[in-house]
Design a protein around this motif. Structure first.
Motif, PDB file in Angstrom:
ATOM      1  N   MET A 536       0.862  -1.178   0.000  1.00  0.00           N
ATOM      2  CA  MET A 536       0.000   0.000   0.000  1.00  0.00           C
ATOM      3  C   MET A 536       0.897   1.227   0.000  1.00  0.00           C
ATOM      4  O   MET A 536       1.773   1.369   0.855  1.00  0.00           O
ATOM      5  CB  MET A 536      -0.911   0.022   1.226  1.00  0.00           C
ATOM      6  CG  MET A 536      -1.718   1.310   1.364  1.00  0.00           C
ATOM      7  SD  MET A 536      -2.722   1.357   2.868  1.00  0.00           S
ATOM      8  CE  MET A 536      -3.962   0.142   2.487  1.00  0.00           C
ATOM      9  N   THR A 537       0.707   2.106  -0.958  1.00  0.00           N
ATOM     10  CA  THR A 537       1.487   3.331  -1.063  1.00  0.00           C
ATOM     11  C   THR A 537       0.554   4.517  -0.881  1.00  0.00           C
ATOM     12  O   THR A 537      -0.469   4.622  -1.561  1.00  0.00           O
ATOM     13  CB  THR A 537       2.189   3.437  -2.426  1.00  0.00           C
ATOM     14  OG1 THR A 537       3.008   2.289  -2.619  1.00  0.00           O
ATOM     15  CG2 THR A 537       3.054   4.673  -2.498  1.00  0.00           C
ATOM     16  N   LEU A 538       0.896   5.398   0.050  1.00  0.00           N
ATOM     17  CA  LEU A 538       0.148   6.630   0.262  1.00  0.00           C
ATOM     18  C   LEU A 538       0.848   7.748  -0.485  1.00  0.00           C
ATOM     19  O   LEU A 538       2.048   7.968  -0.317  1.00  0.00           O
ATOM     20  CB  LEU A 538       0.071   6.956   1.755  1.00  0.00           C
ATOM     21  CG  LEU A 538      -0.575   5.872   2.632  1.00  0.00           C
ATOM     22  CD1 LEU A 538      -0.596   6.317   4.085  1.00  0.00           C
ATOM     23  CD2 LEU A 538      -1.982   5.542   2.158  1.00  0.00           C
ATOM     24  N   LEU A 539       0.121   8.462  -1.319  1.00  0.00           N
ATOM     25  CA  LEU A 539       0.682   9.501  -2.183  1.00  0.00           C
ATOM     26  C   LEU A 539       0.081  10.853  -1.801  1.00  0.00           C
ATOM     27  O   LEU A 539      -0.969  11.253  -2.299  1.00  0.00           O
ATOM     28  CB  LEU A 539       0.383   9.173  -3.648  1.00  0.00           C
ATOM     29  CG  LEU A 539       0.878   7.809  -4.126  1.00  0.00           C
ATOM     30  CD1 LEU A 539       0.256   7.439  -5.459  1.00  0.00           C
ATOM     31  CD2 LEU A 539       2.390   7.800  -4.228  1.00  0.00           C
ATOM     32  N   PRO A 540       0.751  11.605  -0.883  1.00  0.00           N
ATOM     33  CA  PRO A 540       0.195  12.877  -0.395  1.00  0.00           C
ATOM     34  C   PRO A 540       0.491  14.038  -1.342  1.00  0.00           C
ATOM     35  O   PRO A 540       1.452  14.007  -2.106  1.00  0.00           O
ATOM     36  CB  PRO A 540       0.917  13.063   0.935  1.00  0.00           C
ATOM     37  CG  PRO A 540       2.234  12.401   0.730  1.00  0.00           C
ATOM     38  CD  PRO A 540       1.994  11.244  -0.193  1.00  0.00           C
ATOM     39  N   LEU A 541      -0.333  15.066  -1.286  1.00  0.00           N
ATOM     40  CA  LEU A 541      -0.158  16.272  -2.075  1.00  0.00           C
ATOM     41  C   LEU A 541      -0.207  17.506  -1.182  1.00  0.00           C
ATOM     42  O   LEU A 541      -0.980  17.555  -0.219  1.00  0.00           O
ATOM     43  CB  LEU A 541      -1.247  16.398  -3.140  1.00  0.00           C
ATOM     44  CG  LEU A 541      -1.293  15.335  -4.236  1.00  0.00           C
ATOM     45  CD1 LEU A 541      -2.254  14.222  -3.856  1.00  0.00           C
ATOM     46  CD2 LEU A 541      -1.699  15.948  -5.568  1.00  0.00           C
ATOM     47  N   LYS A 542       0.589  18.484  -1.536  1.00  0.00           N
ATOM     48  CA  LYS A 542       0.514  19.768  -0.826  1.00  0.00           C
ATOM     49  C   LYS A 542      -0.783  20.489  -1.205  1.00  0.00           C
ATOM     50  O   LYS A 542      -1.417  21.125  -0.371  1.00  0.00           O
ATOM     51  CB  LYS A 542       1.712  20.639  -1.186  1.00  0.00           C
ATOM     52  CG  LYS A 542       3.034  20.125  -0.657  1.00  0.00           C
ATOM     53  CD  LYS A 542       4.163  21.076  -1.037  1.00  0.00           C
ATOM     54  CE  LYS A 542       5.501  20.586  -0.487  1.00  0.00           C
ATOM     55  NZ  LYS A 542       6.615  21.496  -0.859  1.00  0.00           N
ATOM     56  N   ASN A 543      -1.111  20.441  -2.483  1.00  0.00           N
ATOM     57  CA  ASN A 543      -2.331  21.061  -2.981  1.00  0.00           C
ATOM     58  C   ASN A 543      -2.885  20.186  -4.104  1.00  0.00           C
ATOM     59  O   ASN A 543      -2.135  19.511  -4.801  1.00  0.00           O
ATOM     60  CB  ASN A 543      -2.074  22.468  -3.527  1.00  0.00           C
ATOM     61  CG  ASN A 543      -1.569  23.412  -2.468  1.00  0.00           C
ATOM     62  OD1 ASN A 543      -2.307  23.826  -1.587  1.00  0.00           O
ATOM     63  ND2 ASN A 543      -0.285  23.752  -2.545  1.00  0.00           N
ATOM     64  N   SER A 544      -4.183  20.233  -4.284  1.00  0.00           N
ATOM     65  CA  SER A 544      -4.785  19.482  -5.371  1.00  0.00           C
ATOM     66  C   SER A 544      -4.193  19.936  -6.698  1.00  0.00           C
ATOM     67  O   SER A 544      -4.150  21.120  -7.005  1.00  0.00           O
ATOM     68  CB  SER A 544      -6.303  19.700  -5.391  1.00  0.00           C
ATOM     69  OG  SER A 544      -6.865  19.088  -6.508  1.00  0.00           O
ATOM     70  N   GLY A 545      -3.688  19.001  -7.471  1.00  0.00           N
ATOM     71  CA  GLY A 545      -3.094  19.325  -8.758  1.00  0.00           C
ATOM     72  C   GLY A 545      -1.624  19.647  -8.689  1.00  0.00           C
ATOM     73  O   GLY A 545      -0.990  19.881  -9.719  1.00  0.00           O
ATOM     74  N   SER A 546      -1.017  19.648  -7.478  1.00  0.00           N
ATOM     75  CA  SER A 546       0.392  20.035  -7.339  1.00  0.00           C
ATOM     76  C   SER A 546       1.331  18.878  -7.647  1.00  0.00           C
ATOM     77  O   SER A 546       2.534  19.082  -7.770  1.00  0.00           O
ATOM     78  CB  SER A 546       0.660  20.529  -5.917  1.00  0.00           C
ATOM     79  OG  SER A 546       0.500  19.486  -4.977  1.00  0.00           O
ATOM     80  N   GLY A 547       0.819  17.687  -7.756  1.00  0.00           N
ATOM     81  CA  GLY A 547       1.675  16.518  -7.951  1.00  0.00           C
ATOM     82  C   GLY A 547       1.983  15.871  -6.624  1.00  0.00           C
ATOM     83  O   GLY A 547       1.881  16.483  -5.556  1.00  0.00           O
ATOM     84  N   TYR A 548       2.382  14.601  -6.672  1.00  0.00           N
ATOM     85  CA  TYR A 548       2.642  13.872  -5.441  1.00  0.00           C
ATOM     86  C   TYR A 548       3.924  14.361  -4.783  1.00  0.00           C
ATOM     87  O   TYR A 548       4.920  14.631  -5.458  1.00  0.00           O
ATOM     88  CB  TYR A 548       2.754  12.371  -5.730  1.00  0.00           C
ATOM     89  CG  TYR A 548       1.488  11.772  -6.283  1.00  0.00           C
ATOM     90  CD1 TYR A 548       0.263  12.018  -5.680  1.00  0.00           C
ATOM     91  CD2 TYR A 548       1.513  10.971  -7.417  1.00  0.00           C
ATOM     92  CE1 TYR A 548      -0.898  11.476  -6.196  1.00  0.00           C
ATOM     93  CE2 TYR A 548       0.347  10.423  -7.940  1.00  0.00           C
ATOM     94  CZ  TYR A 548      -0.851  10.687  -7.313  1.00  0.00           C
ATOM     95  OH  TYR A 548      -2.007  10.155  -7.828  1.00  0.00           O
ATOM     96  N   THR A 549       3.925  14.490  -3.445  1.00  0.00           N
ATOM     97  CA  THR A 549       5.116  14.915  -2.722  1.00  0.00           C
ATOM     98  C   THR A 549       6.110  13.770  -2.621  1.00  0.00           C
ATOM     99  O   THR A 549       5.749  12.598  -2.690  1.00  0.00           O
ATOM    100  CB  THR A 549       4.756  15.388  -1.305  1.00  0.00           C
ATOM    101  OG1 THR A 549       4.126  14.302  -0.624  1.00  0.00           O
ATOM    102  CG2 THR A 549       3.817  16.570  -1.341  1.00  0.00           C
TER     103      THR A 549
END
Length: 614
Positions: A536-549
């Motif tokens: 399971m990989t969690l892919l967080p974003l700073k902002n919607s549309g900003s790309g995965y951190t």
């Protein structure tokens, strides 16, 4: 904060952005949905170690009165009957010639030149020689594939080099099988090949006749078959699976059998044999919109008369008949512009045609699948269904499929059912591919779509077999939904499967949230590995549309292994995995790529806390 449950909507949607599809799934491969949750698809296993020659684009299955379970396998090079994993070549014979001293050898070379004044052969055709005497140290005997070098000459590979340069062979019998067809559709070129302002200059869409597709239908326990655009042949089961097919018109009592056909079909009502796109009655002229049928219960009599029910009719909407299938109480016929329903009316009309759909398209002959009283098919820019009325099928992957599609290879599209999972499968060529490399699936029970990568050239879901059957580019047949791994070859290979969610808000989507614990909910029921696992990989974003951190930017790992430790075949995983990720939005990916592993995802939960507004 309370635990956040991730129970997402079933199906994959690519019609909008990742964030607009919040609460759903966006990307996947080798997965399906069962009662709303994703799971890895089943594996596939070759039916035998044997292989066939050519690319298979036609499969049929029936059982003879003697109990033999037979699979008709039509490739661009041959036609086979598969029984017990063995492929029996029954390709019809085109001509038999008697040649005198036809061979010319070259010292040290296995290539032998053959001269036959009768000609008629094409490049890649197969010929069987018998009765030859030795020439140049070689005895030419058996089957060979020829390479055309001239109108009356070709070469074969004898397998061993000649000891001298010579001409001879004596009196030789040459038996030619019907000429082979192309494996791929080649675009038409030259002035007027394409529509105005479409594609490259002078390059048009592929010719529908530029690929070898066999048509095959049963007449009782026998088989009526023939290549699209070719003659009609008959295989009599009483002769056994090694007996070659013969021209239907050559059988005793045959009258006015069509010499050309684009499609064949046997009706359930009184067993009429249909030839679509056939030559006109009493003429050699082929009419691509003409339908002819034999007398009822008689595949040999095609002569219309007051004393029988043989006949013909011509459709008007479109320029050629593309596909046909038997439905519950009608025969459905697709032209390149419309859908017709053929219904039995009895003498003198016999069969009548009713227009049931117009201004439609269809990708190709094999683009139709029929399930539970509904016909589904792929058009050239959308999907359709017919359940008594023709309508566009809602598709959450329409842009994804048709914006990345090789328009020159529509004819390669293959459709089929997977009844065990309420699915319709379509295989097709992506924009940069010349062979089928992708699939798209519609689950008609759950009304959802999903897709992936896979190369299959033909598909058959038969109630006479335990598994759906497919033809591969490895020149063999495989049982799908059998096992959990890829067993096309002798060495099993793991199936890489994954699914990625769309972006969803953490907390309110405004503040950052810190995820420190995951409570996975997965089952590995059906796995054969001792310790099956997924990631399971969690892919967080700073902002919607900003790309995965980046994982490094959040000070920790964003993936965690989930391994079943219980021995029960069905288990709810209530363990926990610690992690350190933060963001305003997030996506989740579940994947596996190990032998013996299969899985189903439930409703994992995230444990998190507010983490500011930076």
């Amino acid at each position: 904060m309370p635990l956040k449950k991730l129970l997402l909507n079933p199906g994959v949607n690519r019609e909008n952005t990742r964030y607009t599809n919040e609460g759903g799934w966006y990307d996947c491969d080798k997965i399906r949905f069962r009662q709303g949750t994703p799971e890895k698809i089943g594996g596939w296993q070759r039916i035998s170690n044997n292989t066939f020659l050519g690319v298979c684009r036609s499969l049929s299955n029936w059982v003879t009165l003697g109990g033999a379970n037979i699979i008709g396998v039509g490739t661009n090079l041959k036609f086979y009957l598969a029984v017990g994993g063995a492929y029996n070549d029954i390709t019809p014979i085109r001509a038999t010639e008697t040649l005198t001293d036809p061979f010319t050898t070259t010292s040290g070379s296995p290539i032998v030149e053959v001269t036959d004044a009768a000609s008629g052969f094409t490049d890649g055709a197969f010929v069987t020689f018998s009765g030859a005497s030795a020439v140049g140290g070689l005895t030419i005997d058996g089957e060979y594939q020829l390479t055309l070098t001239g109108g009356q000459t070709y070469t074969i590979n004898a397998g061993t080099p000649a000891s001298s340069t010579a001409t001879g062979g004596g009196t030789v019998t040459a038996v030619y099988q019907i000429n082979v067809g192309p494996a791929l559709a080649v675009p038409l070129t030259g002035w007027g090949a394409g529509a105005w302002a479409s594609g490259d200059w002078g390059v048009g869409v592929a010719s529908e006749d530029a690929i070898r597709i066999w048509n095959q239908v049963n007449f009782g326990e026998d088989l009526i078959f023939g290549p699209r655009g070719g003659s009609i042949y008959y295989w009599d089961s009483s002769g056994g699976v090694t007996t070659r097919g013969v021209l239907l018109s050559s059988l005793p009592g045959a009258t006015d059998v069509p010499t050309r056909q684009s499609l064949l079909l046997t009706s359930d009502i009184s067993r009429f044999v249909f030839a679509f796109g056939a030559n006109e009655y009493g003429s050699a002229t082929v009419d691509p919109m003409l339908i002819r049928w034999s007398d009822q219960e008689d595949a040999l009599n095609w002569t219309p008369a007051a004393t029988n029910q043989a006949g013909f009719l011509r459709l008007s909407n479109g320029s050629e008949i593309v596909a046909a299938t038997q439905s519950r109480q009608e025969v459905l016929v697709w032209t390149n512009a419309a859908l017709y329903s053929l219904q039995y009316q009895g003498a003198p009309i016999v069969w009548g045609a009713q227009l049931v759909g117009e201004n439609i398209s269809i990708a190709g002959q094999n683009a139709v699948a029929y399930a539970n009283g509904v016909a589904y098919w792929m058009g050239k820019d959308k999907f359709y269904m017919y359940d008594g009325r023709t309508q566009t099928l809602r598709c959450d992957l329409r842009q994804y499929v048709f914006n990345d599609f090789n328009d020159n290879q529509y004819i390669q599209v293959v459709a089929g059912t997977n009844e065990g999972f309420n699915e319709i499968w379509w295989f097709y060529c992506s924009a940069n591919a010349s062979q089928n490399d992708r699939y798209v699936i519609y689950n008609y029970r759950e009304n959802v779509w999903y897709f992936g990568t896979m190369g299959r050239t033909a598909w058959l879901d038969s109630g006479l077999r335990n598994y759906p059957l497919a033809a591969t580019y490895a020149n063999n047949l495989v049982n799908h939904e059998s096992g959990v791994d890829d067993e096309i070859s002798a060495t099993p290979v793991p199936i890489a499967a994954y699914i990625t969610s769309s972006e969803f808000d953490l907390d309110d989507g405004h503040q950052f949230a810190f995820v420190w614990r995951v409570l996975p909910d997965m089952t590995f029921r059906g796995s054969t590995a001792a310790s099956p696992s997924a990631t399971m990989t969690l892919l967080p974003l700073k902002n919607s549309g900003s790309g995965y951190t980046s994982p490094a930017s959040v000070g920790g790992s964003n993936s965690a292994g989930i391994t079943r430790t219980a021995t029960l075949p069905i288990e709810a995983f209530t363990g926990q995995v610690y992690t350190r990720v933060r963001g305003r939005q997030m996506a989740m990916k579940i994947e596996s790529n190990e032998l013996g592993v299969t899985w189903q995802l439930g409703a994992p939960r995230l444990d998190m806390r507010p983490d500011g507004r930076r």
